[in-house]
Design a protein around this motif. Structure first.
Motif, short mmCIF file in Angstrom:
data_model
loop_
_atom_site.label_atom_id
_atom_site.label_comp_id
_atom_site.label_asym_id
_atom_site.label_seq_id
_atom_site.Cartn_x
_atom_site.Cartn_y
_atom_site.Cartn_z
N LEU A 177 7.24 22.48 6.97
CA LEU A 177 5.98 22.05 6.70
C LEU A 177 6.02 23.21 5.60
N LEU A 178 6.91 23.15 4.62
CA LEU A 178 7.39 23.96 3.27
C LEU A 178 7.69 23.87 2.55
N PRO A 179 7.53 23.42 1.02
CA PRO A 179 7.91 22.50 0.22
C PRO A 179 9.40 22.82 -0.61
N ALA A 180 9.85 22.33 -1.49
CA ALA A 180 11.45 22.52 -1.55
C ALA A 180 11.20 23.32 -2.31
N GLY A 181 12.32 24.35 -2.55
CA GLY A 181 12.23 25.63 -4.37
C GLY A 181 10.93 27.02 -3.23
N ALA A 182 10.22 26.68 -1.46
CA ALA A 182 9.49 28.00 -1.22
C ALA A 182 9.86 28.19 -0.70
N VAL A 224 2.72 34.96 -2.33
CA VAL A 224 1.97 34.07 -3.73
C VAL A 224 2.63 32.99 -3.55
N PHE A 225 1.53 31.96 -4.05
CA PHE A 225 2.32 30.79 -3.74
C PHE A 225 2.53 30.23 -4.90
N GLU A 226 3.54 29.56 -5.46
CA GLU A 226 4.27 29.73 -6.79
C GLU A 226 4.64 27.84 -6.39
N ALA A 227 5.21 27.25 -5.69
CA ALA A 227 6.13 26.60 -5.25
C ALA A 227 4.82 25.30 -4.92
N PRO A 228 4.69 24.46 -6.31
CA PRO A 228 3.85 23.36 -5.44
C PRO A 228 4.14 22.62 -4.41
N GLY A 229 2.94 22.07 -3.59
CA GLY A 229 3.06 21.56 -2.94
C GLY A 229 2.37 21.64 -1.28
N LEU A 230 2.56 21.01 0.16
CA LEU A 230 2.02 21.46 0.95
C LEU A 230 2.62 22.46 2.45
N TYR A 231 1.79 23.64 2.51
CA TYR A 231 2.26 24.47 3.51
C TYR A 231 2.09 25.06 4.71
N GLY A 232 2.92 24.64 5.72
CA GLY A 232 1.87 24.71 7.34
C GLY A 232 1.97 26.09 7.71
N ILE A 233 0.70 26.79 7.66
CA ILE A 233 1.06 27.92 8.10
C ILE A 233 0.35 28.77 9.55
N GLN A 234 1.43 29.43 10.63
CA GLN A 234 0.81 29.38 11.80
C GLN A 234 0.70 31.33 12.27
N CYS A 235 0.05 30.91 13.44
CA CYS A 235 -0.20 32.20 13.63
C CYS A 235 1.49 32.15 15.27
N ILE A 236 2.50 33.15 14.65
CA ILE A 236 3.21 32.57 15.86
C ILE A 236 3.35 33.09 17.00
N PRO A 237 2.42 34.19 17.75
CA PRO A 237 1.87 33.69 19.01
C PRO A 237 0.69 33.12 19.98
N HIS A 238 0.45 32.41 18.88
CA HIS A 238 -0.49 31.74 19.35
C HIS A 238 -0.42 30.70 18.08
N LEU A 239 0.37 30.12 17.94
CA LEU A 239 0.91 28.18 17.85
C LEU A 239 0.37 27.13 18.74
N ILE A 267 -2.15 24.80 3.58
CA ILE A 267 -2.29 25.87 2.10
C ILE A 267 -1.58 24.42 0.99
N GLN A 268 -2.41 23.67 0.63
CA GLN A 268 -1.77 22.98 -1.05
C GLN A 268 -1.86 23.49 -1.90
N VAL A 269 -0.86 23.57 -2.94
CA VAL A 269 -0.60 24.63 -3.80
C VAL A 269 0.08 23.09 -5.18
N GLY A 270 -1.03 23.46 -6.19
CA GLY A 270 -1.46 22.02 -7.27
C GLY A 270 -1.62 21.12 -6.79
N ASP A 271 -1.92 19.72 -6.94
CA ASP A 271 -2.48 18.50 -7.50
C ASP A 271 -1.04 18.03 -6.38
N SER A 272 0.44 18.34 -6.01
CA SER A 272 0.79 17.25 -5.03
C SER A 272 0.66 16.99 -3.53
N GLN A 273 1.12 15.61 -3.33
CA GLN A 273 0.77 15.18 -2.04
C GLN A 273 1.75 14.59 -1.36
#
Length: 145
Positions: free
Chosen positions: A70-75, A89-104, A112-118
């Motif tokens: 869940l990482l946008p193209a170019g990110a 810093v989040f530059e590339a527009p799109g939807l980012y999934g974030i995880q805590c690795i020990p607690h996934l 985190i949605q960056v910009g208006d991309s859907q």
């Protein structure tokens, strides 16, 4: 044609204005929050390209890392150290999934949605609790909450 001093001043003003407009959003990493155990607070953000997110471990054992599926193209993928504040810093527009690795597996994820991309779809290969939380967060983002 503008004199060099005027061109330099305009360029410096433009760069300063752009940097001044970027926001820093803070996310706490908690063992327990209003939504249960092992959570990011807030659990979803809608930010502008160029904004950054500061992840703050308020209790031990947490980190913040991008979900590869869940990482946008170019990110660029990222991963913080355990128990250390981290700013990304989040530059590339799109939807980012974030995880805590020990607690996934316990569902410690956020979006985190960056910009208006859907239009991003959630990965199928996540633990059930993580996938359920991401689905709920996606609904909140789409509803503008």
């Amino acid at each position: 044609m503008l004199p060099r001093s005027t061109t330099a001043l305009l360029l410096a003003t433009l760069l300063t204005t752009t940097a001044a407009q970027a926001e820093v959003h803070e996310v706490q990493m908690l063992n327990r929050g209003a939504d249960g155990a092992m959570v990011y607070v807030p659990d979803h953000l809608h930010i502008a390209p160029g904004d950054s997110v500061r992840f703050v471990p308020t209790q031990a054992g947490h980190n913040a890392a991008s979900l590869p599926a869940l990482l946008p193209a170019g990110a660029t993928a990222f991963k913080s150290k355990l128990n250390q504040p981290f700013e990304q810093v989040f530059e590339a527009p799109g939807l980012y999934g974030i995880q805590c690795i020990p607690h996934l597996a316990m569902g410690m994820v956020m979006l985190i949605q960056v910009g208006d991309s859907q239009g991003a779809s959630l990965p199928d290969n996540l633990p059930a609790r993580a996938k359920a939380r991401l689905a709920a967060q996606l609904q909140k983002l789409e509803a503008g909450q």
